[in-house]
Design a protein around this motif. Structure first.
Motif, PDB file in Angstrom:
ATOM      1  N   THR A 114     -25.646  -4.612 -33.031  1.00 19.97           N
ATOM      2  CA  THR A 114     -24.667  -5.643 -32.924  1.00 19.97           C
ATOM      3  C   THR A 114     -23.356  -5.478 -33.494  1.00 19.97           C
ATOM      4  O   THR A 114     -22.493  -6.302 -33.591  1.00 19.97           O
ATOM      5  CB  THR A 114     -25.296  -7.135 -33.582  1.00 19.97           C
ATOM      6  OG1 THR A 114     -25.465  -6.809 -34.804  1.00 19.97           O
ATOM      7  CG2 THR A 114     -26.573  -7.478 -33.014  1.00 19.97           C
ATOM      8  N   LEU A 115     -23.049  -3.990 -34.098  1.00 21.46           N
ATOM      9  CA  LEU A 115     -22.092  -3.903 -34.731  1.00 21.46           C
ATOM     10  C   LEU A 115     -21.096  -3.640 -33.776  1.00 21.46           C
ATOM     11  O   LEU A 115     -21.192  -3.031 -32.665  1.00 21.46           O
ATOM     12  CB  LEU A 115     -22.332  -2.686 -35.929  1.00 21.46           C
ATOM     13  CG  LEU A 115     -22.820  -2.968 -37.304  1.00 21.46           C
ATOM     14  CD1 LEU A 115     -23.025  -1.576 -37.843  1.00 21.46           C
ATOM     15  CD2 LEU A 115     -22.203  -3.773 -37.939  1.00 21.46           C
ATOM     16  N   PRO A 116     -19.703  -3.875 -34.080  1.00 19.87           N
ATOM     17  CA  PRO A 116     -18.502  -3.489 -32.776  1.00 19.87           C
ATOM     18  C   PRO A 116     -18.430  -1.976 -32.744  1.00 19.87           C
ATOM     19  O   PRO A 116     -18.099  -1.616 -31.785  1.00 19.87           O
ATOM     20  CB  PRO A 116     -17.447  -4.243 -33.793  1.00 19.87           C
ATOM     21  CG  PRO A 116     -17.751  -5.247 -34.672  1.00 19.87           C
ATOM     22  CD  PRO A 116     -19.105  -4.647 -35.205  1.00 19.87           C
ATOM     23  N   THR A 117     -18.824  -1.218 -33.609  1.00 23.85           N
ATOM     24  CA  THR A 117     -18.730   0.050 -33.423  1.00 23.85           C
ATOM     25  C   THR A 117     -19.832   0.747 -32.728  1.00 23.85           C
ATOM     26  O   THR A 117     -19.918   2.193 -32.591  1.00 23.85           O
ATOM     27  CB  THR A 117     -18.669   0.868 -34.901  1.00 23.85           C
ATOM     28  OG1 THR A 117     -20.019   0.373 -35.776  1.00 23.85           O
ATOM     29  CG2 THR A 117     -17.567   0.503 -35.480  1.00 23.85           C
ATOM     30  N   PHE A 118     -20.927  -0.079 -32.560  1.00 26.42           N
ATOM     31  CA  PHE A 118     -22.240   0.790 -31.624  1.00 26.42           C
ATOM     32  C   PHE A 118     -21.624   1.037 -30.402  1.00 26.42           C
ATOM     33  O   PHE A 118     -21.241   0.592 -29.703  1.00 26.42           O
ATOM     34  CB  PHE A 118     -23.123  -0.594 -31.517  1.00 26.42           C
ATOM     35  CG  PHE A 118     -24.413  -0.303 -30.699  1.00 26.42           C
ATOM     36  CD1 PHE A 118     -25.271   0.527 -31.737  1.00 26.42           C
ATOM     37  CD2 PHE A 118     -24.728  -0.496 -29.493  1.00 26.42           C
ATOM     38  CE1 PHE A 118     -26.681   0.971 -31.169  1.00 26.42           C
ATOM     39  CE2 PHE A 118     -25.959   0.115 -28.968  1.00 26.42           C
ATOM     40  CZ  PHE A 118     -26.653   0.834 -29.715  1.00 26.42           C
ATOM     41  N   GLY A 119     -22.206   2.435 -30.185  1.00 24.39           N
ATOM     42  CA  GLY A 119     -21.720   2.900 -28.757  1.00 24.39           C
ATOM     43  C   GLY A 119     -20.377   3.555 -28.642  1.00 24.39           C
ATOM     44  O   GLY A 119     -19.909   3.938 -27.550  1.00 24.39           O
ATOM     45  N   LEU A 120     -19.473   3.454 -29.776  1.00 22.32           N
ATOM     46  CA  LEU A 120     -18.134   3.802 -29.352  1.00 22.32           C
ATOM     47  C   LEU A 120     -17.915   5.294 -29.211  1.00 22.32           C
ATOM     48  O   LEU A 120     -16.809   5.569 -28.575  1.00 22.32           O
ATOM     49  CB  LEU A 120     -17.392   3.499 -30.906  1.00 22.32           C
ATOM     50  CG  LEU A 120     -17.086   1.996 -31.085  1.00 22.32           C
ATOM     51  CD1 LEU A 120     -16.018   1.670 -32.254  1.00 22.32           C
ATOM     52  CD2 LEU A 120     -16.272   1.255 -29.776  1.00 22.32           C
ATOM     53  N   LEU A 121     -18.634   6.197 -29.575  1.00 23.42           N
ATOM     54  CA  LEU A 121     -18.916   7.525 -29.327  1.00 23.42           C
ATOM     55  C   LEU A 121     -20.133   8.026 -28.558  1.00 23.42           C
ATOM     56  O   LEU A 121     -20.455   9.205 -28.628  1.00 23.42           O
ATOM     57  CB  LEU A 121     -18.824   8.383 -30.580  1.00 23.42           C
ATOM     58  CG  LEU A 121     -17.617   8.102 -31.454  1.00 23.42           C
ATOM     59  CD1 LEU A 121     -17.708   8.773 -32.657  1.00 23.42           C
ATOM     60  CD2 LEU A 121     -16.348   8.627 -30.518  1.00 23.42           C
ATOM     61  N   SER A 122     -20.221   7.260 -27.621  1.00 25.14           N
ATOM     62  CA  SER A 122     -21.452   7.723 -26.726  1.00 25.14           C
ATOM     63  C   SER A 122     -21.148   8.714 -25.615  1.00 25.14           C
ATOM     64  O   SER A 122     -22.360   9.297 -25.064  1.00 25.14           O
ATOM     65  CB  SER A 122     -21.761   6.298 -25.775  1.00 25.14           C
ATOM     66  OG  SER A 122     -20.606   5.981 -24.835  1.00 25.14           O
TER      67      SER A 122
END
Length: 335
Positions: free
Chosen positions: A168-176
């Motif tokens: 649920t963090l806003p940074t989740f998946g930012l560097l997918s």
């Protein structure tokens, strides 16, 4: 029976723990064990006239506590060696009571990593990666290790990630669009430059340092970093760039729906406005929603479907799942 069978009967998952317990009982002369020839199976029997007070067993058990302390000290020494930022040869010489001749051997990985030619100002694309990593470390509040930080940035829904609500963090998946190893390598270099700290105990928790906060907001003048240069490093973009230029291959080798290769200014403007609004609503930095490079790539590709959108560089499955519908609406001029 075998040690494995004893572990199964005792409902103990660790065979080594059962092996240690049986060995202690045998050394305390409480049981007798004989291995059957040609097998891994023991015959085990209680010995007569065993000490009812278990004095020898208690003495041996006390010795285990001392052994555990010694093992923990050895582990801490090993972790310090792994974390060593100076010359590894000097560390080893000092460990064995010898004096090192000079500050650097010039041969170990730590000495090589400090070659001035490798320390360079980050390129714009590298800055974006650095900011995303440091933002994630900040939001995880020093409660998780490097692997967990990398999983969150990569967008992996591992059991621990979901259980701790890290997805649920806003940074989740930012560097997918990077691999886990690429992300770990960047964290390692940020640690070497004093931006983040890694705990010296077995938990290896990652926490933000004051310098890292300045770097995250680009307020650290003259910041240099030795960017990872392996085959799967975050800076290795030649294959992706070649594919983007040809309009045939995307960031993951997929077919990429690209327009004429030139960003549509109207679309880019609408996307940037949407990015700013979304970032304000989520109380995050704009780059955490979409980077400028990704906005330009979308404005050039002008995708109309989720599949085409995911083929755009910088748009992984996590971002498409989170923002895909909204982005397509922006492209259609509906927002």
């Amino acid at each position: 029976c075998s040690v494995e069978e004893w572990a199964k009967r005792a409902k103990v998952k660790n065979d080594m723990e059962v092996r240690t317990i049986l060995g202690l009982l045998e050394r305390a002369k409480l049981i007798g064990r004989e291995i059957m020839p040609g097998t891994r199976t023991y015959t085990t029997r209680l010995l007569p006239n065993a000490d009812p007070d278990l004095a020898e067993l208690k003495r041996l058990a006390a010795g285990l506590g001392e052994k555990r302390e010694r093992d923990e000290r050895k582990l801490e020494t090993l972790l310090r060696f792994v974390d060593q930022q100076g010359c590894r040869q000097a560390f080893m010489l000092n460990y064995f009571g010898e004096l090192s001749h000079g500050h650097a051997c010039g041969n170990c990985d730590c000495c090589h990593s400090k070659v001035p030619a490798r320390l360079l100002p980050p390129a714009e694309e590298q800055w974006i990666v650095i900011q995303k990593v440091l933002s994630c470390v900040t939001r995880m509040q020093g409660r998780f290790d490097v692997t967990r930080v990398a999983q969150v940035l990569h967008g992996d829904r591992e059991a621990c990630v979901v259980r701790c609500e890290l997805d649920t963090l806003p940074t989740f998946g930012l560097l997918s669009d990077l691999t886990l190893q690429q992300i770990r390598d960047v964290i390692g270099e940020l640690r070497a430059e004093g931006c983040v700290a890694v705990g010296s105990d077995s938990r290896r928790l990652v926490s933000m340092l004051p310098k890292g906060r300045h770097v995250m907001f680009r307020k650290c003048e003259g910041f240099l970093i030795a960017w990872p240069t392996g085959k799967e490093s975050a800076g290795s973009r030649k294959l992706e760039n070649d594919g983007a230029k040809s309009g045939k291959v995307g960031a993951r080798g997929r077919s990429c729906a690209v327009g004429d290769g030139v960003p549509d200014r109207s679309i880019a403007t609408r996307l940037q406005t949407w990015v700013r609004q979304t970032a304000a609503e989520q109380k995050v930095e704009a780059f955490q929603v979409l980077s400028r490079q990704t906005v330009a790539a979308i404005a050039a590709a002008r995708p109309r479907t989720f599949e085409a959108l995911q083929s755009v560089k910088g748009m992984g499955p996590v971002k498409v799942q989170r923002y895909g519908r909204l982005i397509l609406d922006v492209l259609a001029g509906e927002t």
